[in-house]
Scaffold this motif. Structure first.
Motif, mmCIF file in Angstrom:
data_model
loop_
_atom_site.group_PDB
_atom_site.id
_atom_site.type_symbol
_atom_site.label_atom_id
_atom_site.label_comp_id
_atom_site.label_asym_id
_atom_site.label_seq_id
_atom_site.Cartn_x
_atom_site.Cartn_y
_atom_site.Cartn_z
ATOM 1 N N SER A 181 36.282 25.856 35.779
ATOM 2 C CA SER A 181 35.004 26.450 35.410
ATOM 3 C C SER A 181 35.223 27.883 34.949
ATOM 4 C CB SER A 181 34.057 26.422 36.615
ATOM 5 O OG SER A 181 32.789 26.944 36.292
ATOM 6 N N THR A 182 34.325 28.369 34.107
ATOM 7 C CA THR A 182 34.346 29.759 33.656
ATOM 8 C C THR A 182 33.030 30.433 34.035
ATOM 9 O OG1 THR A 182 33.467 29.159 31.474
ATOM 10 C CG2 THR A 182 35.861 29.197 31.719
ATOM 11 N N GLY A 183 33.013 31.753 33.999
ATOM 12 C CA GLY A 183 31.809 32.494 34.346
ATOM 13 C C GLY A 183 31.461 32.414 35.814
ATOM 14 N N ASP A 184 32.471 32.331 36.685
ATOM 15 C CA ASP A 184 32.244 32.142 38.111
ATOM 16 C C ASP A 184 32.153 33.485 38.839
ATOM 17 O OD1 ASP A 184 32.491 29.445 37.485
ATOM 18 O OD2 ASP A 184 34.641 29.445 37.909
ATOM 19 N N GLN A 185 31.963 33.405 40.140
ATOM 20 C CA GLN A 185 31.824 34.604 40.967
ATOM 21 C C GLN A 185 32.835 34.551 42.102
ATOM 22 O OE1 GLN A 185 28.686 34.841 44.044
ATOM 23 N NE2 GLN A 185 27.865 36.582 42.908
ATOM 24 N N LEU A 186 33.583 35.646 42.305
ATOM 25 C CA LEU A 186 34.560 35.764 43.378
ATOM 26 C C LEU A 186 34.174 36.927 44.291
ATOM 27 C CD1 LEU A 186 37.317 35.252 44.802
ATOM 28 C CD2 LEU A 186 38.319 36.840 43.128
ATOM 29 N N CYS A 187 34.037 36.641 45.594
ATOM 30 C CA CYS A 187 33.760 37.676 46.587
ATOM 31 C C CYS A 187 34.873 37.599 47.630
ATOM 32 C CB CYS A 187 32.400 37.469 47.228
ATOM 33 S SG CYS A 187 31.039 37.356 46.032
ATOM 34 N N PRO A 188 35.967 38.333 47.452
ATOM 35 C CA PRO A 188 37.121 38.203 48.344
ATOM 36 C C PRO A 188 36.856 38.776 49.727
ATOM 37 C CG PRO A 188 37.464 39.993 46.807
ATOM 38 C CD PRO A 188 36.203 39.308 46.374
ATOM 39 N N LYS A 189 37.639 38.312 50.670
ATOM 40 C CA LYS A 189 37.527 38.784 52.046
ATOM 41 C C LYS A 189 38.321 40.079 52.171
ATOM 42 C CE LYS A 189 37.960 37.054 56.783
ATOM 43 N NZ LYS A 189 38.388 35.899 57.593
ATOM 44 N N ASP A 190 37.759 41.131 51.649
ATOM 45 C CA ASP A 190 38.429 42.424 51.642
ATOM 46 C C ASP A 190 37.358 43.494 51.742
ATOM 47 O OD1 ASP A 190 39.546 44.930 50.426
ATOM 48 O OD2 ASP A 190 41.334 43.685 50.282
ATOM 49 N N PRO A 191 37.467 44.405 52.714
ATOM 50 C CA PRO A 191 36.422 45.405 52.909
ATOM 51 C C PRO A 191 36.272 46.375 51.749
ATOM 52 C CG PRO A 191 38.329 45.877 54.292
ATOM 53 C CD PRO A 191 38.540 44.506 53.717
ATOM 54 N N GLY A 192 37.253 46.438 50.870
ATOM 55 C CA GLY A 192 37.167 47.381 49.766
ATOM 56 C C GLY A 192 36.557 46.808 48.507
ATOM 57 N N PHE A 193 36.142 45.534 48.549
ATOM 58 C CA PHE A 193 35.626 44.909 47.343
ATOM 59 C C PHE A 193 34.309 44.204 47.617
ATOM 60 C CE2 PHE A 193 38.825 45.221 44.023
ATOM 61 C CZ PHE A 193 39.900 45.721 44.746
ATOM 62 N N CYS B 249 31.785 41.780 44.863
ATOM 63 C CA CYS B 249 31.948 40.545 44.101
ATOM 64 C C CYS B 249 32.416 40.864 42.686
ATOM 65 C CB CYS B 249 30.635 39.775 44.042
ATOM 66 S SG CYS B 249 30.029 39.222 45.660
ATOM 67 N N VAL B 250 33.274 40.011 42.163
ATOM 68 C CA VAL B 250 33.716 40.109 40.780
ATOM 69 C C VAL B 250 33.059 38.973 40.011
ATOM 70 C CG1 VAL B 250 35.686 40.173 39.215
ATOM 71 C CG2 VAL B 250 35.925 41.040 41.556
ATOM 72 N N GLU B 251 32.305 39.319 38.999
ATOM 73 C CA GLU B 251 31.550 38.318 38.230
ATOM 74 C C GLU B 251 32.325 37.887 36.991
ATOM 75 O OE1 GLU B 251 28.809 37.368 39.631
ATOM 76 O OE2 GLU B 251 28.511 39.024 41.046
ATOM 77 N N GLY B 252 32.034 36.676 36.531
ATOM 78 C CA GLY B 252 32.594 36.195 35.269
ATOM 79 C C GLY B 252 34.043 35.779 35.323
ATOM 80 N N VAL B 253 34.532 35.405 36.519
ATOM 81 C CA VAL B 253 35.927 34.994 36.640
ATOM 82 C C VAL B 253 36.101 33.533 36.220
ATOM 83 C CG1 VAL B 253 36.361 36.662 38.479
ATOM 84 C CG2 VAL B 253 35.683 34.322 39.065
ATOM 85 N N THR B 254 37.345 33.137 36.042
ATOM 86 C CA THR B 254 37.694 31.755 35.688
ATOM 87 C C THR B 254 38.431 31.115 36.857
ATOM 88 O OG1 THR B 254 37.835 32.208 33.317
ATOM 89 C CG2 THR B 254 39.074 30.312 34.151
ATOM 90 N N THR B 255 38.041 29.899 37.207
ATOM 91 C CA THR B 255 38.671 29.163 38.300
ATOM 92 C C THR B 255 39.579 28.080 37.726
ATOM 93 O OG1 THR B 255 36.705 29.531 39.656
ATOM 94 C CG2 THR B 255 38.255 27.865 40.409
ATOM 95 N N LEU B 256 40.809 28.032 38.253
ATOM 96 C CA LEU B 256 41.792 27.055 37.784
ATOM 97 C C LEU B 256 42.274 26.208 38.953
ATOM 98 C CD1 LEU B 256 42.792 30.111 36.378
ATOM 99 C CD2 LEU B 256 43.605 28.380 34.773
ATOM 100 N N TYR B 257 42.748 25.007 38.647
ATOM 101 C CA TYR B 257 43.273 24.110 39.667
ATOM 102 C C TYR B 257 44.645 23.624 39.242
ATOM 103 C CZ TYR B 257 43.876 20.057 42.713
ATOM 104 O OH TYR B 257 44.369 19.167 43.624
ATOM 105 N N GLY B 258 45.573 23.590 40.200
ATOM 106 C CA GLY B 258 46.914 23.102 39.907
ATOM 107 C C GLY B 258 47.637 22.720 41.181
#
Length: 459
Positions: free
Chosen positions: A353-365, A367-376
């Motif tokens: 998928s493209t245009g996704d949202q990533l909110c990492p488990k890190d106190p300094g960040f 959410c990053v919007e518009g990311v691309t998710t890949l599978y392998g």
């Protein structure tokens, strides 16, 4: 001042085939410097804007495309790159214009142009028909549709809920949400009560509520993922570190005055100005700027090449041929690769998928919007952050972004009760870096860089 065929600066303005003059014109042949001589270095200037002169041309129309008037800063190498898509085709411009170029050289006091080594402002060149630049394999396949309008709208509402939650609870849980095969997918380590809260779309249209009821929740923590002794000019895919944090260099870019940078993940660094080295301790540069909202950073201060490492940790490099965004292609087109410090080269990844949202488990960040998710079957791990994402073709690599995060997961097979182990990787697409920083990709063929290192024209 004559303009050299090689080792000049390409200052790119959007959709314009024009080059900015960074030095005054010289008085005559005595000021000439051969292209194979040393070029001056220049430090990147963050707020510097390219100057324009009345003699500079704007983007050519179809009617003007058969001619090109040389302006200060031009070279046959650059003109071939801009008009034919390949700087190595400069002789296709020189040959039909040989008489014109040689006459101009003699008018400026030169015995000859040295086969186009010297060209001069005001010279009008006739251009050959434009060649078709090489296309990456993922550009020749039609993208697949992903999700109904209701599913996309439900995902947008879920993303807003998660965004609000992370703003109040940063660093507690991780979230990666996307559309896969038309279905909303959430990968998270948050407990069921939090997931229930975030997926509550009360008040939304019934079609969106139904779409979120069909959500696939996968348990997992999406961790930020962090070549060993690279030498200048530095290549993408090499190991870098700041303090004790190890990450991977992404890919080289250049700005409008030709200054070069290496792009990588922003979370690899604490602050701008931080010193960066290779894993062997060789100076790599400093963090020039860092964009937390994109999880991207640029490193400057050393020389960076348009090439990336491939294969395992001890490997060769291949040239970068271009850049673009990853695309969600039909099943069977698992052609995306990344090349990281820890994993080495991992190919066979497909865009989920493209245009996704990533909110990492890190106190300094957040959410990053518009990311691309890949599978392998071989995913990114700690140390791979910043690794170039690319697709191979035509003897090189087409950059598609850089790796931010990854997680091991098991994907359920509908109706079977079985699941397939695999890895999810998250990348920031190329266009977000290009648009935010105002940069162009640095390309290279057979060790020859297509965008020079220098940020000024000698004369």
């Amino acid at each position: 001042m004559p303009i050299r065929k090689r080792s000049s600066v390409r200052a790119v303005a959007a959709a314009a085939i024009c080059v900015t003059s960074l030095t005054a014109l010289g008085a005559g042949p005595a000021s000439a410097v051969r292209a194979d001589g040393p070029a001056p270095s220049a430090s990147p200037q963050r707020d510097t804007q390219p100057e324009r002169t009345d003699s500079q041309s704007t983007a050519p129309t179809q009617q003007q495309s058969a001619k090109h008037t040389v302006v200060p800063g031009d070279t046959l190498w650059d003109i071939a790159q801009q008009t034919l898509g390949n700087p190595l085709l400069w002789e296709e411009i020189y040959t039909p214009n040989q008489q014109t170029i040689e006459d101009a050289a003699r008018r400026h006091g030169f015995a000859s142009s040295d086969r186009g080594h010297w060209i001069f402002p005001g010279t009008v060149l006739t251009l050959p028909p434009k060649a078709n630049p090489p296309k990456a394999p993922d550009e020749t396949v039609r993208t697949k549709a992903n999700g109904s309008p209701a599913a996309r709208a439900a995902l947008a509402r879920l993303q807003q809920n998660i965004r609000n939650y992370v703003a109040q609870n940063t660093g507690v849980y991780s979230f990666l949400n996307l559309l896969a095969a038309g279905r909303v997918v959430l990968i998270t380590d948050a407990p069921a009560n939090v997931v229930s809260q975030l997926t509550n779309l009360s008040g939304a249209p019934e079609s969106e509520v139904q779409a979120i009821r069909n959500i696939l929740v996968i348990r997992g923590t999406v961790d930020l993922t962090s070549r060993d002794a690279d030498e200048p000019p530095f290549k993408g895919g090499g190991g870098i570190q700041a303090g004790t944090s190890g990450c991977t260099a992404g890919y080289a870019v250049s700005d409008h005055v030709g200054a070069r940078f290496m792009v990588t993940a922003g979370h690899c660094f604490d602050h701008e100005g931080e010193e960066v080295t290779t894993l062997s301790g060789r100076p790599y540069g400093r963090v020039y700027d860092k964009e937390a909202a994109l999880d991207a950073a640029r490193i400057s201060g050393e020389s960076y090449a348009g090439r990336i490492f491939t294969g395992d940790r001890d490997s060769d490099t291949i040239p970068v041929l271009g850049a673009g965004d990853p695309r969600a292609l039909p099943e069977g087109f698992a052609m995306y690769c990344f090349s990281g410090l820890t994993t080495g080269e991992s190919c066979g990844n497909s865009v989920v998928s493209t245009g996704d949202q990533l909110c990492p488990k890190d106190p300094g960040f957040g959410c990053v919007e518009g990311v691309t998710t890949l599978y392998g079957i071989r995913g990114s791990r700690h140390g791979d952050s910043g690794a170039p994402l690319y697709v191979k073709g035509n003897g090189g690599a087409f950059i598609r972004g850089h790796i931010l995060a990854g997680t091991a997961t098991e994907v359920p097979i509908p109706g079977t009760g079985l699941s397939v182990p695999g890895f999810v990787s998250v990348a920031l697409p190329w266009s977000q870096v290009a648009n935010k920083f105002g940069v162009n990709i640095v390309t290279g063929l057979e060790g020859v860089d297509m965008v020079p290192n220098s940020a000024g024209t000698t004369g």
